[in-house]
Design a protein around this motif. Structure first.
Motif, PDB file in Angstrom:
ATOM      1  N   GLU A  57       0.121   2.172   6.762  1.00 23.12           N
ATOM      2  CA  GLU A  57       1.118   3.203   7.061  1.00 23.12           C
ATOM      3  C   GLU A  57       2.430   2.631   7.578  1.00 23.12           C
ATOM      4  OE1 GLU A  57       0.635   6.232   6.271  1.00 23.12           O
ATOM      5  OE2 GLU A  57      -1.518   6.155   5.828  1.00 23.12           O
ATOM      6  N   ARG A  62       1.634   7.556  12.262  1.00 26.00           N
ATOM      7  CA  ARG A  62       1.005   7.915  10.989  1.00 26.00           C
ATOM      8  C   ARG A  62      -0.368   7.258  10.854  1.00 26.00           C
ATOM      9  NH1 ARG A  62       6.343   7.057   9.070  1.00 26.00           N
ATOM     10  NH2 ARG A  62       5.748   5.017   8.237  1.00 26.00           N
ATOM     11  N   ALA A  63      -0.484   6.029  11.360  1.00 25.14           N
ATOM     12  CA  ALA A  63      -1.777   5.335  11.305  1.00 25.14           C
ATOM     13  C   ALA A  63      -2.816   6.090  12.128  1.00 25.14           C
ATOM     14  CB  ALA A  63      -1.628   3.907  11.806  1.00 25.14           C
ATOM     15  N   SER A  66      -3.953   9.184  10.298  1.00 25.80           N
ATOM     16  CA  SER A  66      -4.850   8.893   9.178  1.00 25.80           C
ATOM     17  C   SER A  66      -6.255   8.565   9.659  1.00 25.80           C
ATOM     18  CB  SER A  66      -4.302   7.732   8.345  1.00 25.80           C
ATOM     19  OG  SER A  66      -4.394   6.505   9.042  1.00 25.80           O
TER      20      SER A  66
END
Length: 348
Positions: A57, A62-63, A66
């Motif tokens: 990412e 965002r990581a 996810s």
């Protein structure tokens, strides 16, 4: 007063036999240690997943999304991984700025562990319910015809297997195999180092010059003849030896990665092309197409399966190797390799 025995800080009361005491005295400590090691291993695997997500990412938030965790949880996991391995993995700053050289090595091992775990799950599932899961198959353009024959046979044999087929240059396929982003590739074996990969020879084929002409062409030509002709070349369709020969082309050469563009140019009669014999199937509709054998170094190639070390021993790869030796599949591959004979000029 009846005796009481102390074991691992706890008392064992009345009625304990010697066997009971022996079983309770030692395993309790071992069980605690085993439980701790199991939880520690789970943490390391989870932290590897956080690292893979961060690299994918390129952003902590965002990581974390996810992975369905909070950003502090993900950051703490990666920090714990750094402490466990005693190296700095992520370049620290206000924002994610990539990995350190040590971090790149950790990432490579994280990928391997992730794929090994997935592979183990697939193999265990296969033992229970038959083969299923994902199979990532890579091909170069020059092996695409045979690859489609193999893919169909594999789908018929293992219907629950989810296949994905990627076409790329040989070097890119090898890189993907080493990164465990691909399971098996069908490519030219001359371009592969057996020190880094497992290989399995499938067939050997020849390079041909294909040209549309109403006049009868010779049955064989040399590279010196080929390089003086206007050519349209399909990217990644030839082994390195043939590409090295074509680097000497004196006439203008058109490069394309699309078979339709290639066929359209050859159909004009103003351009010829050089392809392995199995790809003649893309040209059979062109009027007056002829297949002329090319002689000289780089005119033959060995084609086979390539995988990272140990990759050809996986359950799916083993099944694939069994399938390719089935008589009906051998016949289908031989038919594809022999189609060019219909377009060879007559002896004269």
């Amino acid at each position: 007063m009846p005796a009481r025995t102390v074991t691992e800080g706890k008392t064992v009361g009345f009625g304990s036999s010697p066997c009971d005491l022996l079983e309770r005295r030692v395993p309790h400590g071992l069980a605690v240690l085993a439980s701790f090691q199991h939880k520690r291993s789970e943490m390391i695997v989870k932290n590897f997943e956080y690292l893979l997500a961060l690299h994918r990412e390129g952003h902590f938030g965002r990581a974390a999304n996810s992975c369905n965790v909070s950003q502090p949880t993900l950051s703490a996991g990666i920090k714990q991984l750094e402490e466990d391995l005693d190296v700095e993995i992520v370049r620290h700053g206000r924002r994610y700025d990539g990995l350190t050289p040590e971090g790149e090595r950790v990432l490579a091992w994280a990928r391997k562990m992730h794929n090994d775990c997935n592979g183990l799950e697939r193999e265990l599932s296969a033992l229970k319910r038959g083969l299923e899961g994902q199979f990532r198959f890579g091909v170069v353009a020059g092996t695409s015809v045979v690859a489609s024959i193999l893919s169909v046979a594999l789908a018929e044999r293992i219907p629950f297997l989810e296949q994905s087929i990627s076409a790329s240059q040989g070097a890119s396929l090898l890189k993907a195999l080493l990164a465990h982003e691909m399971d098996v590739a069908l490519t030219y074996l001359e371009d592969v180092s057996e020190d880094d990969f497992d290989t399995h020879l499938l067939y050997r084929e020849r390079v041909f010059l294909f040209q549309a002409s109403k006049e009868r062409l010779p049955r064989r030509v040399t590279w010196d003849h080929v390089v003086d002709m206007p050519l349209c070349i399909l990217n990644s369709a030839l082994p390195n030896g043939a590409q090295s020969q074509l680097a000497r082309c004196s006439a203008k050469t058109i490069q394309t990665n699309t078979v339709n563009v290639l066929a359209a140019h050859v159909a004009t009669g103003r351009y010829a092309t050089v392809l392995p014999q199995s790809l003649v199937t893309y040209l059979v509709q062109i009027p007056h197409i002829q297949a002329v054998a090319v002689s000289g170094e780089g005119s033959h190639a060995n084609v086979g399966f390539v995988a990272a070390k140990g990759g050809l021993k996986s359950t799916t790869s083993t099944a694939l190797l069994e399938i390719v030796h089935a008589p009906e599949l051998v016949a289908a591959i031989q038919e594809a390799l022999g189609l060019h004979r219909q377009f060879q000029p007559d002896e004269g």
